[in-house]
Scaffold this motif. Sequence first.
Motif, PDB file in Angstrom:
ATOM      1  N   VAL A 151      -6.436  -0.496  -1.103  1.00 23.15           N
ATOM      2  CA  VAL A 151      -7.554   0.153  -1.720  1.00 23.15           C
ATOM      3  C   VAL A 151      -7.101   1.740  -1.991  1.00 23.15           C
ATOM      4  N   TYR A 152      -7.496   2.243  -3.086  1.00 22.81           N
ATOM      5  CA  TYR A 152      -7.074   3.851  -3.140  1.00 22.81           C
ATOM      6  C   TYR A 152      -8.214   4.467  -2.641  1.00 22.81           C
ATOM      7  N   ASP A 203      -2.900   5.538   4.013  1.00 20.64           N
ATOM      8  CA  ASP A 203      -2.379   6.926   4.115  1.00 20.64           C
ATOM      9  C   ASP A 203      -3.102   8.075   4.122  1.00 20.64           C
ATOM     10  N   CYS A 224      -3.909  -0.756   2.331  1.00 22.81           N
ATOM     11  CA  CYS A 224      -2.983  -0.225   1.376  1.00 22.81           C
ATOM     12  C   CYS A 224      -3.276  -0.884   0.082  1.00 22.81           C
ATOM     13  N   ARG A 279      -3.531   8.273  -6.440  1.00 22.33           N
ATOM     14  CA  ARG A 279      -2.672   7.195  -5.999  1.00 22.33           C
ATOM     15  C   ARG A 279      -2.465   6.887  -4.486  1.00 22.33           C
ATOM     16  N   ILE A 304       0.882   0.990   8.928  1.00 23.64           N
ATOM     17  CA  ILE A 304       1.219   0.408   7.506  1.00 23.64           C
ATOM     18  C   ILE A 304       2.594  -0.045   7.684  1.00 23.64           C
ATOM     19  N   HIS A 319      -3.255   5.683  -1.132  1.00 26.46           N
ATOM     20  CA  HIS A 319      -4.103   4.636  -0.550  1.00 26.46           C
ATOM     21  C   HIS A 319      -4.765   5.006   0.732  1.00 26.46           C
ATOM     22  N   GLU A 336       2.833  -2.687   2.733  1.00 25.65           N
ATOM     23  CA  GLU A 336       2.003  -1.888   1.733  1.00 25.65           C
ATOM     24  C   GLU A 336       2.119  -2.775   0.525  1.00 25.65           C
TER      25      GLU A 336
END
Lengths: 282, 159
Positions: B63-64, B26, B61, B21, B39, B23, B42
């Motif tokens: 794309v994981y 992050d 945000c 989960r 960021i 992204h 989001e």
Amino acid sequence: MKSAAFDYVRPGTLEQALQILSERAEGARVLAGGQSLAPALNLRLAAPELLVDIGGLAQFRYIEEGADALRIGALTRHVDVERSEIVARRCPLLSRAIAHVAHPAIRNRGTLGGSLALADPAAELPACMLALDAVIHVAGPGGERRIAARDFFQGVFETALRPGEVLTGVEIGGLGPDRTYGFAELSRRRGDFAIVGLALAARRSSTALSDVRLAFFGVADRPVLARAAASALGAGDMSAARAALATDLKPVSDAQASSAMRLHLAGVLLERAFNETLEASA
Amino acid sequence: MNQPIRLTVNGELVTAAVAPRQHLADFLRETLGLTGTHIGCEHGVCGACSVRLDGAVVRGCLVYAVQADGARVDTIEGVSDSGEIADLQAAFATRNALQCGYCTPGMLLAAQELLLVNAAPDRETIRDRLSGNYCRCTGYHAIVDAVEATARARAEAKR
């Protein structure tokens, strides 16, 4: 916000993806480009247990032309359609429409199949498929199915896809030098979903349009064909066509626009899209 | 369950184990300390988290990190250090195209991608191509000026 936790799997083949989906149908979601799914997850509007990422299945990323048809794979990205010489030459409606789909960074990642499978009623591509009378190809545990666009879109985020099925591509037939198109959309800001939009496809002889298909989006729970207006336009009567929109469309009211305002704007867009077909033949 | 990923970030090979989960923005900020990627919303609207993924600008945000396994990622740090956008950055400074600077990394990446596909965009095109990157300070005019000036300067340098 951050997405809730989920498991993630990236199957190497469509068969593996279908197998996983058949085992986990309830809690699993298909991830393609993720440009609508990821916002829904981040906003916690959805919380699937498992994402099945089909984004790496390169065999579904293609644009092919046949004698009178265009075939586009489900994992073809919007940017591929935007830059495609084949699409610009054979089906310029899509080239026109794609520029209205969100923003460049979203188009770099979002896919045709993802947009169609999501079926946002204010999105451009479902309406284009309806105007083009496209056939949508899906694969599932029961084999492959072909579904006409007019039967595929069934409501807000609702399609004919059954649990465990994956959209694999579209086929747009009947293309030829006599085809003509128009596209018009009104949104509050560039890249936003439409308040009202129109995809127009027709055939052109020296004097008139025939086989007119007017697919409006942003007016109902799914893209809608305006049949009476289309037939009036085929008879060359624009004022009758505008008037007929009142019987074809029963637009929704929301915070963006009232039903009456949408109906008015639909008439404005009808003239704009029609004028575009005239410019194309000039 | 965390999953192993292997990717190239600004030319360097990175291996890590990530929660699905998380992204990409992050991951870049929290795990790699690359805080030039900002960021904002989001959910893909503001463009502050823009990074390059296999050469194309995407929302970090949306794309994981797990999806970036095997990919090449370039952040504002990499594109800045390589000198690729030094002229664009200088034009932003000269034209006051940034105030708080929060949108600037994303704005620079979006503008550079535009200039790579269209070397001589008109102002309308610049506005269109940057419409997915929000700036709450400048009113955009100075940003369009900076991008237009950079396009002109690059065209002249080529002559």
